[in-house]
Enzyme design. Structure first.
Site, PDB file in Angstrom:
ATOM      1  N   LEU A  52     -51.606 -15.489 -25.845  1.00  0.00           N
ATOM      2  CA  LEU A  52     -50.499 -15.680 -26.713  1.00  0.00           C
ATOM      3  C   LEU A  52     -51.147 -15.454 -28.181  1.00  0.00           C
ATOM      4  O   LEU A  52     -52.156 -15.937 -28.272  1.00  0.00           O
ATOM      5  CB  LEU A  52     -49.843 -16.856 -26.517  1.00  0.00           C
ATOM      6  CG  LEU A  52     -48.890 -17.086 -25.079  1.00  0.00           C
ATOM      7  CD1 LEU A  52     -48.332 -18.670 -25.261  1.00  0.00           C
ATOM      8  CD2 LEU A  52     -47.999 -16.003 -25.198  1.00  0.00           C
ATOM      9  N   ASP A  53     -50.371 -14.835 -29.197  1.00  0.00           N
ATOM     10  CA  ASP A  53     -50.973 -14.916 -30.447  1.00  0.00           C
ATOM     11  C   ASP A  53     -50.991 -16.214 -30.794  1.00  0.00           C
ATOM     12  O   ASP A  53     -50.317 -17.246 -30.356  1.00  0.00           O
ATOM     13  CB  ASP A  53     -49.630 -14.185 -31.305  1.00  0.00           C
ATOM     14  CG  ASP A  53     -49.613 -12.784 -30.940  1.00  0.00           C
ATOM     15  OD1 ASP A  53     -50.517 -12.011 -30.309  1.00  0.00           O
ATOM     16  OD2 ASP A  53     -48.640 -12.321 -31.380  1.00  0.00           O
ATOM     17  N   LYS A  54     -51.808 -16.657 -31.784  1.00  0.00           N
ATOM     18  CA  LYS A  54     -52.304 -17.766 -32.423  1.00  0.00           C
ATOM     19  C   LYS A  54     -50.751 -18.656 -32.790  1.00  0.00           C
ATOM     20  O   LYS A  54     -50.550 -19.694 -32.539  1.00  0.00           O
ATOM     21  CB  LYS A  54     -53.200 -17.727 -33.499  1.00  0.00           C
ATOM     22  CG  LYS A  54     -53.419 -19.031 -34.201  1.00  0.00           C
ATOM     23  CD  LYS A  54     -54.234 -18.941 -35.352  1.00  0.00           C
ATOM     24  CE  LYS A  54     -54.493 -20.393 -36.292  1.00  0.00           C
ATOM     25  NZ  LYS A  54     -55.364 -20.212 -37.174  1.00  0.00           N
ATOM     26  N   THR A  56     -47.634 -18.201 -31.699  1.00  0.00           N
ATOM     27  CA  THR A  56     -46.818 -18.251 -30.882  1.00  0.00           C
ATOM     28  C   THR A  56     -47.056 -19.286 -29.707  1.00  0.00           C
ATOM     29  O   THR A  56     -48.071 -19.565 -29.163  1.00  0.00           O
ATOM     30  CB  THR A  56     -46.743 -16.840 -29.879  1.00  0.00           C
ATOM     31  OG1 THR A  56     -46.568 -15.823 -30.815  1.00  0.00           O
ATOM     32  CG2 THR A  56     -45.728 -17.001 -28.871  1.00  0.00           C
ATOM     33  N   HIS A 161     -49.033  -8.148 -30.346  1.00  0.00           N
ATOM     34  CA  HIS A 161     -48.126  -8.263 -31.294  1.00  0.00           C
ATOM     35  C   HIS A 161     -46.779  -7.426 -30.940  1.00  0.00           C
ATOM     36  O   HIS A 161     -46.018  -7.198 -31.718  1.00  0.00           O
ATOM     37  CB  HIS A 161     -48.623  -8.085 -32.573  1.00  0.00           C
ATOM     38  CG  HIS A 161     -49.620  -9.192 -32.794  1.00  0.00           C
ATOM     39  ND1 HIS A 161     -50.167  -8.421 -34.357  1.00  0.00           N
ATOM     40  CD2 HIS A 161     -50.196 -10.003 -32.693  1.00  0.00           C
ATOM     41  CE1 HIS A 161     -51.286  -9.481 -34.505  1.00  0.00           C
ATOM     42  NE2 HIS A 161     -51.192 -10.289 -33.456  1.00  0.00           N
TER      43      HIS A 161
END
Length: 239
Positions: A52-54, A56, A161
């Site tokens: 997961l993106d930082k 998110t 993303h």
């Protein structure tokens, strides 16, 4: 971190917004990582099987041994995963739609220095349905009011993303996105709602267990800030 699911092979946690999954050259100053935190929490090694993106928050799945990691990565590489996200976006979207828009790989100068910058765009598909809308009597930008939508999204591919870039592509960027979003609306949420985070959360992960074949459905609640914003927008019963 709150454990959402655990068996002999896998464990899932609710990753907080702003936490890296693992150490990265991109954020050298960071000292806290989900991998290390969960390892210390369980007292054993863990192996992330997706990311997961930082910024998110939400469901993050780990394997408890290398063989389980290989099996689950194969599931992610195929079509055996159903991921669900919740997002607040600028504007009133369609009631539902499918965004089928190939994405070129986003390269980082530090970690992707040797990657091919001319690599062709990869297929990327995101489906969404609108859960609610709101119009607020505040001028943000050139309009006398501002509109927002609450979306449930299901990415069918896993590009970097992807959801954030797809929402930007259809001119409905996610609130709080400092890379692909709209700074004026981000500032409005900071000042009006005291919200300083990305309003994107991985709320569900479903798959057939690679050992037993039984269905697994993992869900995560929104964090305190996200829940409060949803309530203040009048959507409290939808989150």
């Amino acid at each position: 971190m709150k454990i959402l699911y655990q068996d002999d092979h896998f464990v899932a946690v609710n990753k907080p917004a702003g936490l890296l999954v693992h150490r990265s050259e991109i954020d050298r100053h960071e000292t806290r990582f989900a991998v290390q935190m969960l390892r210390d929490q369980l007292g054993r090694r863990v192996f992330p099987v997706h990311r997961l993106d930082k910024p998110t928050a939400g469901v993050l799945l780990f394997a408890l041994n290398p063989e389980a990691a290989r099996r689950m990565m194969a599931v992610f590489m195929g079509d055996g995963i159903r991921k669900t996200y919740l997002a607040v976006v600028r504007g009133h979207t369609a009631e539902m739609d499918t965004i089928d828009y190939p994405l070129k790989e986003e390269l980082d100068k530090m970690t992707d220095a040797k990657a091919d910058p001319n690599k062709q765009a990869q297929p990327a598909v995101t489906r969404y349905r609108r859960l609610a809308t709101v119009e607020l009597a505040y001028a943000v930008g050139r309009y006398p009011s501002c509109r927002y939508s609450l979306l449930q999204l299901s990415p069918e591919t896993g590009r970097k993303h992807q959801i954030r870039r797809h929402m930007k592509h259809i001119f409905h960027p996610i609130v709080g996105d400092t890379t692909h979003g709209d700074g004026r609306h981000n500032d409005f949420f900071r000042t009006h709602f005291d919200c300083h985070q990305l309003l994107l959360a991985a709320t569900g992960l479903a798959f057939a267990h690679p050992y037993s074949g039984q269905p697994v459905n993992i869900t995560a609640q929104l964090d305190q800030v996200y829940s409060r914003v949803i309530t203040e927008l009048g959507w409290g019963n939808l989150s």
